[in-house]
Write an enzyme that holds these catalytic residues in place. Structure first.
Site, PDB file in Angstrom:
ATOM      1  N   ASP A  28      74.890  18.891  55.284  1.00  0.00           N
ATOM      2  CA  ASP A  28      75.315  18.030  54.181  1.00  0.00           C
ATOM      3  C   ASP A  28      74.698  17.958  52.830  1.00  0.00           C
ATOM      4  OD1 ASP A  28      76.874  15.655  53.649  1.00  0.00           O
ATOM      5  OD2 ASP A  28      75.676  14.305  54.821  1.00  0.00           O
ATOM      6  N   ASN A  30      76.759  19.135  49.976  1.00  0.00           N
ATOM      7  CA  ASN A  30      77.401  20.241  49.139  1.00  0.00           C
ATOM      8  C   ASN A  30      77.918  19.294  48.023  1.00  0.00           C
ATOM      9  OD1 ASN A  30      77.007  21.945  51.190  1.00  0.00           O
ATOM     10  ND2 ASN A  30      78.860  22.424  51.724  1.00  0.00           N
ATOM     11  N   TRP A  33      75.182  18.344  45.447  1.00  0.00           N
ATOM     12  CA  TRP A  33      74.818  19.655  44.733  1.00  0.00           C
ATOM     13  C   TRP A  33      75.716  19.822  43.698  1.00  0.00           C
ATOM     14  CZ3 TRP A  33      76.566  24.639  43.570  1.00  0.00           C
ATOM     15  CH2 TRP A  33      75.354  25.266  43.373  1.00  0.00           C
ATOM     16  N   HIS A  45      80.406  23.511  48.099  1.00  0.00           N
ATOM     17  CA  HIS A  45      80.923  24.245  49.374  1.00  0.00           C
ATOM     18  C   HIS A  45      80.714  25.594  49.637  1.00  0.00           C
ATOM     19  CE1 HIS A  45      82.140  20.226  50.982  1.00  0.00           C
ATOM     20  NE2 HIS A  45      83.399  20.359  50.020  1.00  0.00           N
ATOM     21  N   THR A  74      86.345  15.796  62.505  1.00  0.00           N
ATOM     22  CA  THR A  74      87.718  14.965  62.613  1.00  0.00           C
ATOM     23  C   THR A  74      88.014  14.223  61.681  1.00  0.00           C
ATOM     24  OG1 THR A  74      86.507  13.826  64.231  1.00  0.00           O
ATOM     25  CG2 THR A  74      87.953  15.607  65.041  1.00  0.00           C
ATOM     26  N   GLU A  75      86.751  13.654  61.095  1.00  0.00           N
ATOM     27  CA  GLU A  75      87.019  12.585  59.837  1.00  0.00           C
ATOM     28  C   GLU A  75      87.111  13.141  58.546  1.00  0.00           C
ATOM     29  OE1 GLU A  75      84.661  12.446  62.485  1.00  0.00           O
ATOM     30  OE2 GLU A  75      85.883  10.835  63.305  1.00  0.00           O
ATOM     31  N   TRP A  77      89.233  15.101  57.376  1.00  0.00           N
ATOM     32  CA  TRP A  77      90.677  15.139  56.807  1.00  0.00           C
ATOM     33  C   TRP A  77      91.033  14.212  55.874  1.00  0.00           C
ATOM     34  CZ3 TRP A  77      92.708  19.640  57.823  1.00  0.00           C
ATOM     35  CH2 TRP A  77      92.558  20.330  59.170  1.00  0.00           C
ATOM     36  N   LEU A 139      72.585  35.823  70.028  1.00  0.00           N
ATOM     37  CA  LEU A 139      72.881  34.251  69.611  1.00  0.00           C
ATOM     38  C   LEU A 139      74.073  33.693  70.015  1.00  0.00           C
ATOM     39  CD1 LEU A 139      71.557  32.008  67.822  1.00  0.00           C
ATOM     40  CD2 LEU A 139      72.681  32.981  65.781  1.00  0.00           C
TER      41      LEU A 139
HETATM   42  C1  IPE Z   1      79.346  15.340  58.343  1.00  0.00           C
HETATM   43  O1  IPE Z   1      79.153  15.076  57.114  1.00  0.00           O
HETATM   44  C2  IPE Z   1      80.446  16.615  58.789  1.00  0.00           C
HETATM   45  C3  IPE Z   1      79.772  17.778  58.056  1.00  0.00           C
HETATM   46  C4  IPE Z   1      78.711  18.026  57.479  1.00  0.00           C
HETATM   47  C5  IPE Z   1      80.801  18.703  58.361  1.00  0.00           C
HETATM   48  P1  IPE Z   1      79.830  13.978  56.369  1.00  0.00           P
HETATM   49  O2  IPE Z   1      79.505  14.057  54.795  1.00  0.00           O
HETATM   50  O3  IPE Z   1      81.642  14.373  56.196  1.00  0.00           O
HETATM   51  O4  IPE Z   1      79.421  12.660  56.900  1.00  0.00           O
HETATM   52  P2  IPE Z   1      79.339  11.088  56.512  1.00  0.00           P
HETATM   53  O5  IPE Z   1      80.929  10.587  56.082  1.00  0.00           O
HETATM   54  O6  IPE Z   1      78.525  11.204  55.347  1.00  0.00           O
HETATM   55  O7  IPE Z   1      79.044  10.288  57.448  1.00  0.00           O
HETATM   56  C1  IPE Z   2      78.911  18.645  53.832  1.00  0.00           C
HETATM   57  O1  IPE Z   2      78.682  18.168  52.529  1.00  0.00           O
HETATM   58  C2  IPE Z   2      80.153  19.516  53.852  1.00  0.00           C
HETATM   59  C3  IPE Z   2      81.309  18.870  54.547  1.00  0.00           C
HETATM   60  C4  IPE Z   2      81.444  17.730  54.904  1.00  0.00           C
HETATM   61  C5  IPE Z   2      82.385  19.820  54.975  1.00  0.00           C
HETATM   62  P1  IPE Z   2      79.609  17.088  51.723  1.00  0.00           P
HETATM   63  O2  IPE Z   2      80.759  17.613  51.013  1.00  0.00           O
HETATM   64  O3  IPE Z   2      79.568  16.114  52.632  1.00  0.00           O
HETATM   65  O4  IPE Z   2      78.319  16.582  50.592  1.00  0.00           O
HETATM   66  P2  IPE Z   2      78.126  15.187  50.038  1.00  0.00           P
HETATM   67  O5  IPE Z   2      77.523  14.394  51.477  1.00  0.00           O
HETATM   68  O6  IPE Z   2      79.513  14.516  49.580  1.00  0.00           O
HETATM   69  O7  IPE Z   2      77.033  15.500  49.270  1.00  0.00           O
HETATM   70 MG    MG Z   3      78.315  14.554  53.023  1.00  0.00          MG
END
Ligand code: IPE
Ligand code: IPE
Ligand code: MG
Length: 248
Positions: A28, A30, A33, A45, A74-75, A77, A139
């Site tokens: 989490d 990206n 960043w 990403h 799944t969320e 999307w 692995l």
């Molecule tokens: C969880 O992160 C999903 C992934 C890292 C792929 P999210 O950034 O989508 O989660 P929430 O929305 O902050 O809970």
């Molecule tokens: C996690 O990074 C990657 C995915 C959910 C695919 P985020 O995109 O959720 O990064 P933040 O939470 O917005 O910083």
């Molecule tokens: Mg996030």
């Protein structure tokens, strides 16, 4: 004259008192960043896949049995169309650039999540990666894509309900094991250590069943900045944890 700061060397297995069998990572941060660097989200990403490459390598070098990474929920999307498209493209790019090395290293890839609902190109790529590496014995790399922990449990419940309805099993015969055997992670150890980067402290529907007794770590560092040294720190912290499993 600038003084070069020397990065500590990656740790070796013998330097740890204890290593987890199964590490799960919620990658989490990206988006934050990218924002911090005034770049587009997609760049965040992309930078994240660089961290991923290093972390997979180090996990393999340490001889850890299983690594599960959360790539797309799944969320997810619900995100803007352009961001979802960028993530879908990254899936293709990641496999195109990594599959040879992963296969050569005997890594066995498993996708956790509903592949059937993925766009055709991505679905084919995921299936091809699983098929190509299915016989590997190194692995276990589980990649959660279009994954939801609740969906996974609903799926297991439906399968068992069908068996009960058809008379193949009695409801009393449903056990923790029969549920575990119907999850994507069947046959693999429970999660020992869960790491979520970026300081957020929630599961976001990840591995609800498998994390029942996991140790949790929430380093503040954003995923694209998460280094092998940060990983070693997390593994050292894990080795210090007192795991009681309800006992004394
Ligand atoms: C969880 O992160 C999903 C992934 C890292 C792929 P999210 O950034 O989508 O989660 P929430 O929305 O902050 O809970
Ligand atoms: C996690 O990074 C990657 C995915 C959910 C695919 P985020 O995109 O959720 O990064 P933040 O939470 O917005 O910083
Ligand atoms: Mg996030």
């Amino acid at each position: 004259m600038a003084v070069a700061v020397k990065k500590p060397k990656p740790m070796t297995p013998d330097q740890f008192e204890r290593l987890p069998s199964h590490v799960a990572i919620i990658m989490d941060g990206n988006g934050r960043w990218a924002k911090k660097h005034k770049l587009e989200i997609a760049r965040g990403h992309r930078q994240g896949t660089e961290s991923l490459r290093e972390i997979i390598r180090h996990t393999d070098d340490l001889g850890i049995q299983a690594l599960t990474i959360y790539a797309f929920s799944t969320e997810n999307w619900r995100r803007p169309k352009e961001e979802v498209e960028a993530l879908m493209q990254l899936i293709l790019d990641f496999f195109a650039s990594e599959i040879d090395e992963l296969d050569a290293k005997n890594v066995r890839i498993l996708i956790l999540g509903d592949k059937s609902a993925m766009p055709p190109k991505q679905r084919d790529t995921l299936i091809a990666a699983e098929e190509r590496t299915g016989g590997n014995t190194g692995l276990r790399l589980n990649i959660a894509i279009n994954y939801g922990g609740r969906d996974e449990l609903v799926h297991a419940a439906r399968e068992l309900a069908l068996l009960a309805a058809s008379g193949s099993i009695r409801p009393e015969e449903i056990t923790k094991q029969s549920i575990a055997d119907r999850l994507y992670t069947r046959g693999q150890p429970d999660v020992d250590l869960l790491i979520r980067t970026s300081g957020e402290m929630r599961l976001s529907n990840f591995l609800l069943w498998q994390c029942a007794y996991a140790e949790f770590l929430f380093p503040k560092v954003l995923w694209p900045d998460f280094s092998v040294q940060d990983y070693d720190e997390a593994l050292k912290a894990y080795a210090q944890r007192d795991r009681r499993f309800g006992g004394r």
